[in-house]
Design a protein around this motif. Structure first.
Motif, PDB file in Angstrom:
ATOM      1  N   ASP A  48       0.810  -1.221   0.000  1.00 28.47           N
ATOM      2  CA  ASP A  48       0.000   0.000   0.000  1.00 28.47           C
ATOM      3  C   ASP A  48       0.845   1.274   0.000  1.00 28.47           C
ATOM      4  OD1 ASP A  48       0.964   0.177   2.602  1.00 28.47           O
ATOM      5  OD2 ASP A  48      -0.998   0.079   3.549  1.00 28.47           O
ATOM      6  N   GLY A  49       2.174   1.142  -0.101  1.00 31.66           N
ATOM      7  CA  GLY A  49       3.042   2.310  -0.156  1.00 31.66           C
ATOM      8  C   GLY A  49       3.613   2.749   1.170  1.00 31.66           C
ATOM      9  N   ARG A  50       3.358   1.999   2.216  1.00 28.08           N
ATOM     10  CA  ARG A  50       3.954   2.317   3.521  1.00 28.08           C
ATOM     11  C   ARG A  50       5.252   1.537   3.694  1.00 28.08           C
ATOM     12  NH1 ARG A  50      -1.218   1.658   7.379  1.00 28.08           N
ATOM     13  NH2 ARG A  50      -2.594   2.077   5.644  1.00 28.08           N
ATOM     14  N   VAL A  51       6.181   2.146   4.423  1.00 26.36           N
ATOM     15  CA  VAL A  51       7.438   1.484   4.759  1.00 26.36           C
ATOM     16  C   VAL A  51       7.673   1.669   6.255  1.00 26.36           C
ATOM     17  CG1 VAL A  51       8.866   3.510   4.176  1.00 26.36           C
ATOM     18  CG2 VAL A  51       9.895   1.229   4.182  1.00 26.36           C
ATOM     19  N   SER A  52       8.189   0.630   6.904  1.00 23.92           N
ATOM     20  CA  SER A  52       8.525   0.707   8.319  1.00 23.92           C
ATOM     21  C   SER A  52       9.749  -0.155   8.559  1.00 23.92           C
ATOM     22  CB  SER A  52       7.354   0.237   9.189  1.00 23.92           C
ATOM     23  OG  SER A  52       7.037  -1.110   8.891  1.00 23.92           O
ATOM     24  N   GLY A  53      10.388   0.083   9.680  1.00 24.54           N
ATOM     25  CA  GLY A  53      11.564  -0.719   9.998  1.00 24.54           C
ATOM     26  C   GLY A  53      12.327  -0.140  11.161  1.00 24.54           C
ATOM     27  N   THR A  54      13.611  -0.434  11.175  1.00 21.49           N
ATOM     28  CA  THR A  54      14.491   0.028  12.248  1.00 21.49           C
ATOM     29  C   THR A  54      15.877   0.298  11.682  1.00 21.49           C
ATOM     30  OG1 THR A  54      15.444  -0.513  14.406  1.00 21.49           O
ATOM     31  CG2 THR A  54      15.094  -2.355  12.896  1.00 21.49           C
ATOM     32  N   ASP A  55      16.561   1.254  12.298  1.00 19.64           N
ATOM     33  CA  ASP A  55      17.961   1.502  11.929  1.00 19.64           C
ATOM     34  C   ASP A  55      18.890   0.708  12.842  1.00 19.64           C
ATOM     35  OD1 ASP A  55      17.927   2.879  14.338  1.00 19.64           O
ATOM     36  OD2 ASP A  55      18.213   4.854  13.447  1.00 19.64           O
ATOM     37  N   GLY A  56      18.316  -0.153  13.656  1.00 16.28           N
ATOM     38  CA  GLY A  56      19.066  -0.951  14.620  1.00 16.28           C
ATOM     39  C   GLY A  56      18.838  -0.467  16.034  1.00 16.28           C
ATOM     40  N   CYS A  57      18.155   0.660  16.168  1.00 14.37           N
ATOM     41  CA  CYS A  57      17.835   1.235  17.469  1.00 14.37           C
ATOM     42  C   CYS A  57      16.486   1.941  17.411  1.00 14.37           C
ATOM     43  CB  CYS A  57      18.931   2.211  17.888  1.00 14.37           C
ATOM     44  SG  CYS A  57      18.619   3.072  19.443  1.00 14.37           S
ATOM     45  N   ASN A  58      16.342   2.869  16.496  1.00 14.70           N
ATOM     46  CA  ASN A  58      15.118   3.656  16.354  1.00 14.70           C
ATOM     47  C   ASN A  58      14.178   3.053  15.321  1.00 14.70           C
ATOM     48  OD1 ASN A  58      15.478   6.162  18.058  1.00 14.70           O
ATOM     49  ND2 ASN A  58      17.400   6.123  16.924  1.00 14.70           N
ATOM     50  N   ARG A  59      12.881   3.235  15.538  1.00 14.14           N
ATOM     51  CA  ARG A  59      11.862   2.812  14.576  1.00 14.14           C
ATOM     52  C   ARG A  59      11.783   3.836  13.465  1.00 14.14           C
ATOM     53  NH1 ARG A  59      10.729  -1.767  13.952  1.00 14.14           N
ATOM     54  NH2 ARG A  59       8.747  -1.222  13.052  1.00 14.14           N
ATOM     55  N   LEU A  60      11.621   3.372  12.237  1.00 13.79           N
ATOM     56  CA  LEU A  60      11.473   4.222  11.063  1.00 13.79           C
ATOM     57  C   LEU A  60      10.107   3.955  10.437  1.00 13.79           C
ATOM     58  CD1 LEU A  60      14.926   3.375   9.432  1.00 13.79           C
ATOM     59  CD2 LEU A  60      14.392   5.364  10.838  1.00 13.79           C
ATOM     60  N   MET A  61       9.502   5.005   9.880  1.00 13.38           N
ATOM     61  CA  MET A  61       8.229   4.828   9.192  1.00 13.38           C
ATOM     62  C   MET A  61       8.048   5.936   8.165  1.00 13.38           C
ATOM     63  SD  MET A  61       6.887   6.277  12.662  1.00 13.38           S
ATOM     64  CE  MET A  61       8.175   5.318  13.267  1.00 13.38           C
ATOM     65  N   GLY A  62       7.307   5.631   7.117  1.00 11.54           N
ATOM     66  CA  GLY A  62       7.049   6.612   6.080  1.00 11.54           C
ATOM     67  C   GLY A  62       6.359   5.964   4.901  1.00 11.54           C
ATOM     68  N   HIS A  63       6.596   6.514   3.717  1.00 12.90           N
ATOM     69  CA  HIS A  63       5.984   6.025   2.486  1.00 12.90           C
ATOM     70  C   HIS A  63       7.063   5.790   1.438  1.00 12.90           C
ATOM     71  CE1 HIS A  63       2.660   8.032   4.571  1.00 12.90           C
ATOM     72  NE2 HIS A  63       1.960   7.036   4.072  1.00 12.90           N
ATOM     73  N   TRP A  64       6.723   4.974   0.449  1.00 14.58           N
ATOM     74  CA  TRP A  64       7.664   4.690  -0.623  1.00 14.58           C
ATOM     75  C   TRP A  64       6.943   4.677  -1.959  1.00 14.58           C
ATOM     76  CZ3 TRP A  64       7.196   0.419  -3.826  1.00 14.58           C
ATOM     77  CH2 TRP A  64       6.310  -0.560  -3.409  1.00 14.58           C
ATOM     78  N   SER A  65       7.736   4.922  -3.005  1.00 15.20           N
ATOM     79  CA  SER A  65       7.248   4.762  -4.373  1.00 15.20           C
ATOM     80  C   SER A  65       8.407   4.192  -5.183  1.00 15.20           C
ATOM     81  CB  SER A  65       6.773   6.092  -4.955  1.00 15.20           C
ATOM     82  OG  SER A  65       7.832   7.026  -4.997  1.00 15.20           O
ATOM     83  N   ILE A  66       8.101   3.638  -6.344  1.00  9.05           N
ATOM     84  CA  ILE A  66       9.141   3.035  -7.167  1.00  9.05           C
ATOM     85  C   ILE A  66       8.899   3.383  -8.621  1.00  9.05           C
ATOM     86  CG2 ILE A  66       7.948   0.826  -7.426  1.00  9.05           C
ATOM     87  CD1 ILE A  66      10.776  -0.503  -7.185  1.00  9.05           C
ATOM     88  N   GLU A  67       9.984   3.645  -9.318  1.00  6.38           N
ATOM     89  CA  GLU A  67       9.950   3.842 -10.760  1.00  6.38           C
ATOM     90  C   GLU A  67      11.109   3.040 -11.335  1.00  6.38           C
ATOM     91  OE1 GLU A  67      10.286   7.384 -14.016  1.00  6.38           O
ATOM     92  OE2 GLU A  67       9.251   7.804 -12.129  1.00  6.38           O
ATOM     93  N   GLY A  68      10.784   1.997 -12.065  1.00  2.47           N
ATOM     94  CA  GLY A  68      11.817   1.082 -12.548  1.00  2.47           C
ATOM     95  C   GLY A  68      12.394   0.324 -11.377  1.00  2.47           C
TER      96      GLY A  68
END
Length: 115
Positions: A40-60
């Motif tokens: 659905d275009g959401r991205v989440s994860g971790t940098d190894g300590c902090n939580r990351l979240m946002g959106h993504w899109s792709i072209e090619g």
């Protein structure tokens, strides 16, 4: 009927966007960077300590990370490079992550099935 075609209007299948959805990185290691790209275009994860979240899109094969936010915990001894990522290039099972200056700052691997 434009609504039946793909977004580019090219129905020959020659130029399709790569599939980045799923998990990238070692999610079993809580101190390792990882990302999960939802369809659905959401991205989440971790940098190894902090939580990351946002959106993504792709072209090619170019992934753009948008509206990224992060928790801001102190992370002694953890390299938090992933928090600076704004784009990535997909090359098979390798995701090369770049910062605002276009410098490669790290690599995430797609886990193998069954891992």
């Amino acid at each position: 009927m434009a609504a039946c075609g793909n977004a580019s209007g090219n129905d020959d299948g020659a130029a399709r966007d790569a599939d980045v959805t799923g998990v990238w990185g070692d999610t079993a290691n809580t101190e390792a960077p990882s990302l999960e790209f939802d369809p659905d275009g959401r991205v989440s994860g971790t940098d190894g300590c902090n939580r990351l979240m946002g959106h993504w899109s792709i072209e090619g094969t170019r992934v753009t990370l948008q509206d990224m936010a992060s928790t801001m915990m102190f992370c002694q001894g953890i390299d938090t490079w992933l928090a600076a990522g704004v784009a990535a290039d997909l090359d098979g099972d390798t995701l090369r992550v770049y910062d605002r200056d276009g410098m490669e700052i790290g690599v995430l691997q797609r886990p193998r099935a069954g891992s």
